[in-house]
Design a protein around this motif. Sequence first.
Motif, mmCIF file in Angstrom:
data_model
loop_
_atom_site.group_PDB
_atom_site.id
_atom_site.type_symbol
_atom_site.label_atom_id
_atom_site.label_comp_id
_atom_site.label_asym_id
_atom_site.label_seq_id
_atom_site.Cartn_x
_atom_site.Cartn_y
_atom_site.Cartn_z
ATOM 1 N N ARG A 98 42.410 44.708 42.324
ATOM 2 C CA ARG A 98 43.692 44.142 42.129
ATOM 3 C C ARG A 98 44.649 43.809 43.252
ATOM 4 N N GLU A 99 44.875 45.292 43.933
ATOM 5 C CA GLU A 99 45.723 45.189 45.094
ATOM 6 C C GLU A 99 45.321 44.060 45.907
ATOM 7 N N GLY A 100 44.020 44.127 46.133
ATOM 8 C CA GLY A 100 43.363 43.025 47.233
ATOM 9 C C GLY A 100 43.734 41.702 46.973
ATOM 10 N N ILE A 101 43.353 41.342 45.622
ATOM 11 C CA ILE A 101 43.680 40.055 45.202
ATOM 12 C C ILE A 101 45.230 39.749 45.161
ATOM 13 N N ALA A 102 45.788 40.677 44.794
ATOM 14 C CA ALA A 102 47.719 40.195 44.946
ATOM 15 C C ALA A 102 47.974 40.117 46.279
ATOM 16 N N SER A 103 47.056 40.630 47.188
ATOM 17 C CA SER A 103 47.759 40.409 48.660
ATOM 18 C C SER A 103 47.061 39.062 49.266
ATOM 19 N N GLU A 108 45.288 30.794 46.244
ATOM 20 C CA GLU A 108 43.853 30.724 46.799
ATOM 21 C C GLU A 108 42.796 30.629 45.773
ATOM 22 N N ARG A 109 42.069 29.848 45.887
ATOM 23 C CA ARG A 109 40.978 29.754 44.892
ATOM 24 C C ARG A 109 39.674 30.101 45.508
ATOM 25 N N GLN A 110 38.658 30.218 44.595
ATOM 26 C CA GLN A 110 37.178 30.573 44.695
ATOM 27 C C GLN A 110 37.282 31.936 45.613
ATOM 28 N N VAL A 111 38.073 33.073 44.844
ATOM 29 C CA VAL A 111 37.903 34.154 45.230
ATOM 30 C C VAL A 111 36.523 35.061 45.042
ATOM 31 N N VAL A 123 33.742 46.873 37.245
ATOM 32 C CA VAL A 123 34.998 45.757 37.456
ATOM 33 C C VAL A 123 34.538 44.490 36.451
ATOM 34 N N GLU A 124 33.224 44.203 36.462
ATOM 35 C CA GLU A 124 32.897 43.079 35.513
ATOM 36 C C GLU A 124 33.341 43.567 34.078
ATOM 37 N N GLN A 125 33.017 44.803 33.685
ATOM 38 C CA GLN A 125 33.267 45.094 32.481
ATOM 39 C C GLN A 125 35.010 45.306 32.226
ATOM 40 N N VAL A 126 35.775 45.773 33.016
ATOM 41 C CA VAL A 126 36.944 45.671 32.907
ATOM 42 C C VAL A 126 37.870 44.581 32.897
ATOM 43 N N PHE A 127 37.305 43.703 34.015
ATOM 44 C CA PHE A 127 37.923 42.407 34.000
ATOM 45 C C PHE A 127 37.376 41.364 32.813
ATOM 46 N N GLY A 128 36.282 41.654 32.517
ATOM 47 C CA GLY A 128 35.735 40.678 31.368
ATOM 48 C C GLY A 128 35.979 39.345 31.345
ATOM 49 N N ALA A 129 36.050 38.696 30.313
ATOM 50 C CA ALA A 129 36.184 37.026 30.223
ATOM 51 C C ALA A 129 37.584 36.439 31.173
ATOM 52 N N SER A 130 38.593 37.278 30.780
ATOM 53 C CA SER A 130 39.680 37.213 30.997
ATOM 54 C C SER A 130 40.122 36.975 32.374
ATOM 55 N N GLU A 131 39.894 37.682 33.267
ATOM 56 C CA GLU A 131 39.872 37.530 34.815
ATOM 57 C C GLU A 131 38.687 37.211 35.507
ATOM 58 N N ALA A 132 37.608 37.401 35.123
ATOM 59 C CA ALA A 132 36.392 36.905 35.874
ATOM 60 C C ALA A 132 35.969 35.615 35.457
ATOM 61 N N SER A 133 36.593 34.750 36.194
ATOM 62 C CA SER A 133 36.500 33.489 35.802
ATOM 63 C C SER A 133 35.794 32.529 37.133
ATOM 64 N N PRO A 134 35.356 31.234 37.041
ATOM 65 C CA PRO A 134 34.836 30.663 38.239
ATOM 66 C C PRO A 134 35.639 30.876 39.375
ATOM 67 N N ARG A 150 35.274 44.039 49.671
ATOM 68 C CA ARG A 150 35.644 43.091 50.825
ATOM 69 C C ARG A 150 35.992 41.800 49.722
ATOM 70 N N ILE A 151 37.195 41.040 49.915
ATOM 71 C CA ILE A 151 37.822 40.155 49.142
ATOM 72 C C ILE A 151 37.995 39.027 50.050
ATOM 73 N N GLY A 152 37.424 37.819 49.649
ATOM 74 C CA GLY A 152 37.495 36.757 50.636
ATOM 75 C C GLY A 152 37.564 35.358 49.871
ATOM 76 N N THR A 153 38.319 34.418 50.424
ATOM 77 C CA THR A 153 38.471 33.012 50.199
ATOM 78 C C THR A 153 37.802 32.257 51.329
ATOM 79 N N GLU A 154 37.932 30.909 51.101
ATOM 80 C CA GLU A 154 37.510 30.088 52.414
ATOM 81 C C GLU A 154 38.413 30.233 53.456
#
Length: 185
Positions: A98-103, A108-111, A123-134, A150-154
């Motif tokens: 969450r901290e990484g995505i927030a920074s 930003e798209r396609q994280v 993380v998949e269990q915790v995020f579930g369908a609400s945050e784990a989207s395309p 490691r968190i990345g975008t284009e």
Amino acid sequence: MPARRDGMLTAGHLESIEREARESGYQAGFAAGLEAGKAEIAQRGAALEKIFAGLAQPLEQLDAEVEQELVELVLAATRRLVRRELKANPGEIVAVVREGIASLPVGERQVRVHLHPEDARLVEQVFGASEASPACRIIADPTLTRGGARIGTEVSNIDASLETRLARVCERVLGSERQVAESGS
């Protein structure tokens, strides 16, 4: 006593010549001995300096080796503590993600979130369908240590791997220690 006129030397004159020769020889010998002594002292002093320099070098090398060993020991202990903490409280990795995505820059798209496979499942269990989207893909990466991501975008990349975070902490601690040592405090 004066010398005789017929070219013969008197006993007194011979004594005088002998005394002058002895004094001259003594002065020459003293000067030569003094110079030889100075040269020997300089030579022995240089040899002692070389010995002292040789004695100091292993100590400096030992200091560097001990510092490196201590850093490695702290890193190993920290890794074990992180593993233990993740077992006791596995949700910590969620906070890292969450901290990484927030920074990331806003919009930003396609994280892509790369995690150790065990952390990825959690993380998949915790995020579930609400945050784990395309727009946010969780990728299991066995090269990562547990507790890191490691968190990345284009256009953006965030290295929140455990090793990088520990390196930053070590830099702060060792950097400030080195500055204190260099300033003479």
